[in-house]
Enzyme design. Structure first.
Site, PDB file in Angstrom:
ATOM      1  N   VAL A  76     -84.659  18.776 -35.094  1.00 42.63           N
ATOM      2  CA  VAL A  76     -83.956  19.553 -36.044  1.00 42.63           C
ATOM      3  C   VAL A  76     -82.881  17.706 -36.202  1.00 42.63           C
ATOM      4  CG1 VAL A  76     -83.501  21.442 -36.807  1.00 42.63           C
ATOM      5  CG2 VAL A  76     -82.531  20.370 -34.602  1.00 42.63           C
ATOM      6  N   TYR A 164     -72.031  28.743 -27.272  1.00 45.72           N
ATOM      7  CA  TYR A 164     -72.739  29.581 -28.115  1.00 45.72           C
ATOM      8  C   TYR A 164     -72.035  29.063 -29.234  1.00 45.72           C
ATOM      9  CZ  TYR A 164     -75.805  32.334 -31.488  1.00 45.72           C
ATOM     10  OH  TYR A 164     -76.626  32.707 -32.507  1.00 45.72           O
ATOM     11  N   LYS A 168     -71.211  27.559 -33.522  1.00 43.85           N
ATOM     12  CA  LYS A 168     -71.899  28.767 -34.519  1.00 43.85           C
ATOM     13  C   LYS A 168     -70.036  29.058 -34.916  1.00 43.85           C
ATOM     14  CE  LYS A 168     -75.967  29.809 -33.751  1.00 43.85           C
ATOM     15  NZ  LYS A 168     -76.880  29.396 -35.697  1.00 43.85           N
ATOM     16  N   LYS A 427     -16.731  32.670 -39.163  1.00 46.49           N
ATOM     17  CA  LYS A 427     -16.121  32.415 -38.033  1.00 46.49           C
ATOM     18  C   LYS A 427     -15.634  32.215 -36.783  1.00 46.49           C
ATOM     19  CE  LYS A 427     -13.262  34.617 -41.871  1.00 46.49           C
ATOM     20  NZ  LYS A 427     -12.369  33.783 -42.652  1.00 46.49           N
ATOM     21  N   ASN A 503     -17.101  58.164 -34.484  1.00 48.23           N
ATOM     22  CA  ASN A 503     -17.087  56.679 -33.163  1.00 48.23           C
ATOM     23  C   ASN A 503     -16.262  57.434 -31.957  1.00 48.23           C
ATOM     24  OD1 ASN A 503     -16.780  55.013 -31.308  1.00 48.23           O
ATOM     25  ND2 ASN A 503     -16.379  53.412 -32.972  1.00 48.23           N
TER      26      ASN A 503
END
Length: 859
Positions: A76, A164, A168, A427, A503
């Site tokens: 190839v 690999y 891929k 502030k 509180n």
């Protein structure tokens, strides 16, 4: 087969076609009419050697079956030769399947450069050279199909296959780009990640698995992607063992850091959950989609913040809607908590704590902050915080408070609260966070109170943001127009906290000492309530209904037992305020002002259609009327609350509607929709509900017949026997007319919204027709009606008849609400019950109360 997908006239190249997947692809395409170049170097699975036998064998199989094929033995890496083989043989090329590959598996630690290079050359470089040689021919003819062979190892990674996996996944990116470039020329490009038994997969999969994963299960997908009818391009598919699926990229919604401020590793750490949460995943399909959040963010500018406050995330955040309810008891407890009625003989102060006060019960307007603040505290206790606010109670103080009453508070109400983060100011060293909460009457939808709660956050400023408007309101340089001095009680904080502020700084001595205080301090809002009450006393003639709004800044702490001195300066309809602790001469409330109304504002009338809950609002008209009648029945029988002590949820179907029957809280209530948590839920059809409440259907039979579903406290359903007394559409002991109960209103409302005018008009007509009733009465009765307010005189002695207004001298005075007057008309014997439950005040000759039979069935 007429529907068979054919490849007649098409020429295909299949690389690595001597064995496994390539062979299967070649045989299938050829069997469907394609002319196939069977390419195979003939080497081993690791890339060694070469030969012609593998390719020749496949060509022979194709020809034996009647197909056309030619063998090619080039590597190839010599892709141009492979393409030329197709052109020399058939003068064209239509399909390229890049399938050739080898394996050089080893762990990365042991991997040689040759192992990496060989994999790259065969898989990536080889696919490049074959495809590049084919590309101009496909473009010129305006048609082509290209398929790349990727792998699960490239998608997910796999031990021992770093080389690999690299190759891929590289092919996937290669295919995606070619798909974009080839689309206009009708060249479609895709990739598959096959799972099939082959020489390569046998190194990573057990033999019995390899034998079961036949290549023939992969090739049909490859063939379809290469067919001219298929228009898919730029896609990746997993395939094997009978499974086929398309893959796509998925990513989280992520976290956007506004530009213009430092992004720190700590900020990334704190946002990690947002960065990695796939709950609301997105699926970008191209580079533009992938870049969209970045491009959007480029046009934004951060409002600033730090590790404590992310202004971009918090500013404008809308809290989930909450609900709460209050009644005279809550208002009285609050009034005592802010020092009201220390002199129990002061009638002006008594009106805040005594529901049967002669001039009517009057809520303190500063109570308007309590439901809103309690909703915020409740969410805080449940861990619900606006995004971007990353601080705890240890950093916060109540800095400022603004409360505006849009009309006087009713004596009892169910409220809906909508809150949002309105402003955030820097502030310097510290920060201010402004939370706006608007409270609405849940029955009418009318807004009642608007609060702005300004939280002072220590050490959370410094990002260079807006400092906010200047709200300084210094008092005039002259002596105050009025001064009220009042000592708080030693247990004032413990009493005030019963209104909802839990509180521990205000109750726990050790907790307070840990924060640097010698003992628990008084709530700032308690002082706020004192100040509001002082202004009403000094400038509103003791009438809290004239109170419009109050704005204060909490300047210093107050210790329970200290003396408050409120100094006030009148400025038109505004009163400027300063409050000091006498013992320490410290200003504790500054920059403060109260606005007053010139006249008492009226309530918004509740629409009549809402009161009777018509079908349009939920449920059929018949069932809605029944619930309206139940509402009236509950109002007539408040003892049901103590007797039943449960909350019921009715879920009706055909048509669908939901109703809540609360016989556990306050005086009881019937409301449309699911309100709060129910002890017992009942599900049945609308028709069965009507039959059950009319006595035509037995609840037990409905239950055991599967027509009535009960969940929760099943035994609680046994306490609903009284529903049969209501009757269909409000008949029976709770007439339909009674279902239209008036909405709660303030004591300052004008006559016209309630039922009292119609009642007294009907009574006047009755006395005119039957003068003997007046003679039997032989007394003057003064009626003072509230919610809405009005006064009538029933004269059975001097000038028989009924008139609106006040009598010079009455034998008996009755004070009750419009709703309770309606109940009294329906049952004159209810006078004792109303009196015992604190709903009726009786002054004068109580013996006259036994002569109220003339009221019966007026409406």
């Amino acid at each position: 087969m007429g529907n068979e997908l054919r490849f007649d006239g098409k020429v295909a190249i299949v690389t690595g076609a001597g064995n496994g997947l390539g062979r299967s692809h070649a045989l299938l395409l050829a069997s469907r009419g394609a002319k196939v170049v069977v390419n195979d170097l003939g080497g081993s699975s690791t890339g060694g050697g070469r030969g012609s036998e593998a390719a020749d064998k496949v060509v022979a199989e194709i020809k034996a079956a009647g197909g056309e094929a030619v063998a090619n033995y080039d590597s190839v890496e010599d892709g141009a030769k492979i393409v030329q083989s197709a052109l020399d043989t058939w003068k064209r090329l239509d399909i390229v399947i890049n399938n050739a590959g080898i394996l050089r598996d080893t762990s990365f630690q042991k991997m040689s450069e040759q192992d990496w290079e060989l994999i790259y050359r065969v898989h990536v470089l080889g696919a490049f050279r074959v495809t590049q040689a084919a590309w101009p021919h496909l473009r010129d003819q305006g048609y082509g199909r290209i398929l790349f062979t990727a792998s699960a190892a490239g998608i997910y990674g796999n031990f021992g296959q770093a080389n690999y996996s690299m190759a891929k996944l590289g092919l996937v990116g290669f295919a995606n780009t070619l798909a974009i470039e080839g689309r206009k020329k009708n060249i479609l490009v895709n990739a598959i990640a096959p799972i099939a038994g082959s020489r390569m997969t046998e190194t990573v999969l057990p033999k019995e698995v390899v034998d079961a994963l036949r290549p023939e299960y992969v090739s049909p997908l490859a063939a379809w992607l290469c067919h001219e009818d298929c228009q898919e391009t730029g896609a990746l598919f997993e395939v094997g063992g009978g499974f086929m699926a398309k893959l796509r990229w998925e990513r989280t919604r992520g976290k956007v850091f506004k530009l213009g401020r430092a992004i720190t590793p700590e900020a990334v750490q704190k946002s990690w959950e947002s960065i990695t949460d796939f709950t609301e995943a997105t699926h970008p399909t191209d580079v533009a989609g992938g870049m969209q959040p970045v491009m959007d963010n480029l046009t934004s500018q951060s409002k600033g913040g730090n590790e404590f406050i992310d202004v971009d995330a918090a500013l404008g955040y809308e809290f989930p809607e909450t609900r709460s309810a209050y009644d005279e008891r809550d208002l009285s407890l609050y009034a005592l908590g802010v020092g009201a009625a220390q002199d129990p003989l002061d009638t002006k102060e008594l009106q805040y704590v005594y529901e049967l006060h002669g001039e009517g019960f009057r809520p303190l307007p500063t109570y308007g902050v309590i439901p809103a603040l309690n909703s915020v505290l409740k969410m805080s206790a449940e861990g619900k915080q606006a995004p971007g606010l990353n601080y705890g109670l240890d950093r916060v103080l109540h800095g400022e408070q603004y409360t505006e009453l849009l009309r006087p508070l009713p004596a009892k109400a169910t409220l809906r609260h909508k809150g949002r983060i309105k402003d955030i100011f820097d502030k310097g060293k510290n920060a201010l966070v402004v939370t706006e909460v608007t409270s609405y009457d849940a029955q009418t939808g009318e807004p009642l109170v608007r609060n702005e709660i300004t939280t002072f956050v220590r050490g959370a400023g410094g990002w260079g943001g807006e400092r906010g408007p200047v709200t300084d309101l210094p008092p005039p340089e002259r002596a105050p127009d009025a001064v009220v001095t009042e000592k708080t009680h030693e247990n004032q904080a413990l009493l005030y906290r019963l209104s909802g502020d839990w509180n521990p700084l205000h109750a726990d001595p050790e907790f307070a000492r840990n924060f640097g205080f010698q003992k628990p301090i008084l709530h700032g809002l308690c002082t706020f309530g004192y100040v509001g009450r002082h202004v009403i006393k000094a400038f509103a003639h003791g009438d809290p209904r004239l109170f419009k709004s109050i704005r204060v800044r909490f300047a210093d702490t107050v210790l329970p037992g200290e003396t408050l001195r409120t100094e006030m300066w009148k400025d038109g309809e505004r009163v400027i305020i300063r409050c000091k602790v006498v013992e320490r001469d410290k200003v504790v409330i500054s920059n403060a002002a109260v606005e007053l109304h010139k006249e008492v504002p009226s309530a918004q009338a509740k629409p009549a259609a809402q009161a009777s809950a018509p079908a349009a609002a939920g449920g059929s008209s018949a069932s809605a009327k029944v619930f309206g009648a139940i509402r009236a029945y509950v109002a007539q029988h408040p003892e049901l609350v103590a007797k039943v002590a449960n909350v019921y949820l009715f879920k009706l179907t055909q048509p669908e509607s939901t109703w809540t029957l609360d016989l556990k809280n306050g005086a009881g209530a019937v409301q449309e929709g699911a309100q709060g948590k129910a002890d017992c839920s009942l599900e049945l059809t609308d028709a069965d509900f009507l039959a059950m409440t009319s006595g035509k259907a037995d609840p037990q039979k409905l239950y055991f017949g599967g027509k009535l579903k009960i969940t929760g406290n099943v035994m609680a359903s046994q306490k609903l026997g009284f529903l049969a007394k209501v009757g269909p559409a409000g008949e029976g002991s709770a007439p339909a007319k009674a279902s239209a109960a008036p909405a709660p209103a303030s004591a300052g409302d004008k006559v016209g919204n309630g039922r009292a005018p119609a009642i007294f008009k009907a009574l006047g007509e009755r006395l005119a027709q039957k003068p003997e009733l007046a003679r039997e009465l032989a007394a003057v009765i003064q009626f003072h009606v509230t919610e809405p307010q009005g006064s009538w005189v029933v004269d059975g002695r001097d000038t028989p008849g009924v008139r609106e207004g006040k009598a010079d001298k009455a034998d008996l005075t009755l004070r009750l609400s419009d709703e309770d007057l309606t109940a009294l008309v329906q049952d004159p014997q209810a006078v004792q019950r109303l009196y015992q439950h604190g709903k009726l005040r009786v002054d004068g000759d109580v013996r006259v109360a036994s002569r109220l039979g003339f009221l019966k069935q007026l409406i």
